[in-house]
Design a protein around this motif. Structure first.
Motif, PDB file in Angstrom:
ATOM      1  N   THR A 100      35.151  30.440  22.051  1.00 32.84           N
ATOM      2  CA  THR A 100      36.432  31.149  22.103  1.00 32.84           C
ATOM      3  C   THR A 100      37.405  30.348  22.961  1.00 32.84           C
ATOM      4  OG1 THR A 100      35.353  33.302  21.893  1.00 32.84           O
ATOM      5  CG2 THR A 100      37.573  33.294  22.767  1.00 32.84           C
ATOM      6  N   GLN A 101      38.661  30.257  22.499  1.00 41.97           N
ATOM      7  CA  GLN A 101      39.673  29.607  23.319  1.00 41.97           C
ATOM      8  C   GLN A 101      41.037  30.242  23.070  1.00 41.97           C
ATOM      9  OE1 GLN A 101      39.235  25.655  21.244  1.00 41.97           O
ATOM     10  NE2 GLN A 101      41.446  25.639  21.524  1.00 41.97           N
ATOM     11  N   VAL A 102      41.860  30.196  24.103  1.00 49.44           N
ATOM     12  CA  VAL A 102      43.245  30.646  23.961  1.00 49.44           C
ATOM     13  C   VAL A 102      44.007  29.531  23.258  1.00 49.44           C
ATOM     14  CG1 VAL A 102      45.344  31.304  25.182  1.00 49.44           C
ATOM     15  CG2 VAL A 102      43.118  32.111  25.988  1.00 49.44           C
ATOM     16  N   VAL A 103      44.685  29.864  22.154  1.00 47.92           N
ATOM     17  CA  VAL A 103      45.393  28.845  21.378  1.00 47.92           C
ATOM     18  C   VAL A 103      46.903  29.061  21.372  1.00 47.92           C
ATOM     19  CG1 VAL A 103      43.413  28.290  19.923  1.00 47.92           C
ATOM     20  CG2 VAL A 103      44.977  30.119  19.220  1.00 47.92           C
ATOM     21  N   GLY A 104      47.384  30.107  22.010  1.00 51.14           N
ATOM     22  CA  GLY A 104      48.822  30.319  22.080  1.00 51.14           C
ATOM     23  C   GLY A 104      49.149  31.533  22.923  1.00 51.14           C
ATOM     24  N   TRP A 105      50.369  31.553  23.433  1.00 53.94           N
ATOM     25  CA  TRP A 105      50.844  32.717  24.177  1.00 53.94           C
ATOM     26  C   TRP A 105      52.352  32.744  24.098  1.00 53.94           C
ATOM     27  CZ3 TRP A 105      54.142  31.675  28.192  1.00 53.94           C
ATOM     28  CH2 TRP A 105      54.104  30.394  28.709  1.00 53.94           C
ATOM     29  N   ARG A 106      52.904  33.930  24.225  1.00 61.50           N
ATOM     30  CA  ARG A 106      54.360  34.093  24.238  1.00 61.50           C
ATOM     31  C   ARG A 106      54.692  35.454  24.822  1.00 61.50           C
ATOM     32  NH1 ARG A 106      56.471  35.172  18.184  1.00 61.50           N
ATOM     33  NH2 ARG A 106      58.151  36.024  19.429  1.00 61.50           N
ATOM     34  N   HIS A 107      55.571  35.484  25.787  1.00 63.00           N
ATOM     35  CA  HIS A 107      56.043  36.714  26.422  1.00 63.00           C
ATOM     36  C   HIS A 107      54.873  37.578  26.883  1.00 63.00           C
ATOM     37  CE1 HIS A 107      59.871  35.338  25.006  1.00 63.00           C
ATOM     38  NE2 HIS A 107      59.501  35.457  23.745  1.00 63.00           N
ATOM     39  N   VAL A 108      54.583  38.668  26.157  1.00 65.65           N
ATOM     40  CA  VAL A 108      53.503  39.589  26.541  1.00 65.65           C
ATOM     41  C   VAL A 108      52.246  39.382  25.697  1.00 65.65           C
ATOM     42  CG1 VAL A 108      55.178  41.310  27.312  1.00 65.65           C
ATOM     43  CG2 VAL A 108      54.288  41.431  24.977  1.00 65.65           C
ATOM     44  N   TRP A 109      52.256  38.348  24.831  1.00 68.58           N
ATOM     45  CA  TRP A 109      51.186  38.142  23.850  1.00 68.58           C
ATOM     46  C   TRP A 109      50.363  36.905  24.167  1.00 68.58           C
ATOM     47  CZ3 TRP A 109      50.284  41.681  20.104  1.00 68.58           C
ATOM     48  CH2 TRP A 109      51.300  42.609  19.869  1.00 68.58           C
ATOM     49  N   ALA A 110      49.114  36.917  23.703  1.00 71.01           N
ATOM     50  CA  ALA A 110      48.267  35.729  23.711  1.00 71.01           C
ATOM     51  C   ALA A 110      47.401  35.767  22.454  1.00 71.01           C
ATOM     52  CB  ALA A 110      47.389  35.675  24.954  1.00 71.01           C
TER      53      ALA A 110
ATOM     54  N   VAL B 297      53.221  37.527  30.420  1.00 68.67           N
ATOM     55  CA  VAL B 297      52.075  36.727  30.848  1.00 68.67           C
ATOM     56  C   VAL B 297      52.454  35.992  32.139  1.00 68.67           C
ATOM     57  CG1 VAL B 297      50.550  34.808  30.260  1.00 68.67           C
ATOM     58  CG2 VAL B 297      51.241  36.446  28.488  1.00 68.67           C
ATOM     59  N   PRO B 298      51.710  36.187  33.246  1.00 71.48           N
ATOM     60  CA  PRO B 298      52.045  35.530  34.505  1.00 71.48           C
ATOM     61  C   PRO B 298      52.013  34.009  34.371  1.00 71.48           C
ATOM     62  CG  PRO B 298      50.446  37.284  34.861  1.00 71.48           C
ATOM     63  CD  PRO B 298      50.570  37.105  33.377  1.00 71.48           C
ATOM     64  N   VAL B 299      52.868  33.342  35.134  1.00 74.42           N
ATOM     65  CA  VAL B 299      52.992  31.878  35.065  1.00 74.42           C
ATOM     66  C   VAL B 299      51.647  31.212  35.320  1.00 74.42           C
ATOM     67  CG1 VAL B 299      54.052  29.866  36.155  1.00 74.42           C
ATOM     68  CG2 VAL B 299      55.414  31.915  35.717  1.00 74.42           C
ATOM     69  N   GLU B 300      50.894  31.704  36.321  1.00 76.50           N
ATOM     70  CA  GLU B 300      49.626  31.056  36.648  1.00 76.50           C
ATOM     71  C   GLU B 300      48.614  31.155  35.514  1.00 76.50           C
ATOM     72  OE1 GLU B 300      49.681  35.059  38.907  1.00 76.50           O
ATOM     73  OE2 GLU B 300      51.085  33.481  38.322  1.00 76.50           O
TER      74      GLU B 300
END
Length: 198
Positions: A27-37, A77-80
């Motif tokens: 499993t991996q995070v492949v994208g994020w935007r605003h409140v979404w991932a 989504v927090p910057v960190e």
């Protein structure tokens, strides 16, 4: 104090598995935007004789999550977090749109069982698919979709323990079935499009 909530899932089954198969899941995070991932998962079969993974995935899953505050409101989504994953920010959020039924609808009446509930006291995401598969199995011959290999799921509202559930299934062409899950007062909980490629 924040929590991730699944809103959309796309499951593609490329090969069937059988009892005793050894699987590796990544499993991996492949994208994020605003409140979404978005998270992408791959399932691979391990070749027991060769002792290594097969050439390609036997299933893939794309999951869109929304980040919520303790009050249940969407949170940026927090910057960190974004910096940790250091991946492409943008992606197009998946949406499930169901056509209106053009023929008879098969209905399954059931209830959220205690074993279906996750730590947030909602029905677990996988339990919805069990209900969809039960609904598909009750469709009459000629409408039933055998061996589906793609599920597109849109979660709309949570189902709580002991909630009466109604799963409505109807055919959409030759290789697709639409399913709508509602509670006993008609609130839409989940929308699902099930299809088969061949």
């Amino acid at each position: 104090g924040m929590a991730w909530l699944v809103r959309n899932v796309q499951v593609h089954i490329l090969e069937r598995v059988t009892y005793g198969d050894v699987l590796v899941i990544s499993t991996q995070v492949v994208g994020w935007r605003h409140v979404w991932a978005r998270r992408r998962s791959e399932i691979r079969r391990v070749d027991a004789e060769a002792g290594h993974e097969g050439d390609g995935p036997i299933a893939t899953v794309a999951t869109d999550w929304v980040l919520l505050t303790t009050e249940g409101r969407p949170a940026k989504v927090p910057v960190e977090v974004a910096e940790y994953f250091a991946t492409e920010q943008q992606f197009t959020r998946a949406r499930v749109v169901l056509p209106e039924p053009a023929s008879d609808v098969t209905t399954l009446a059931t209830r959220v069982r205690p074993l279906d509930v996750d730590p947030m006291r909602h029905m677990n995401n996988a339990a919805y698919l069990d209900m969809v598969d039960d609904g598909l199995a009750r469709m009459p011959d000629g409408q039933r979709l055998e061996s589906p290999d793609c599920y597109r799921i849109g979660y709309v509202a949570p189902a709580l323990p002991h909630t009466p559930i109604h799963v409505h299934c109807w055919p959409v062409g030759d290789r697709q079935v639409a399913c709508r899950i509602r509670d006993d007062v008609g609130t839409e909980l989940t929308k699902v499009l099930v299809s088969r490629r061949d």
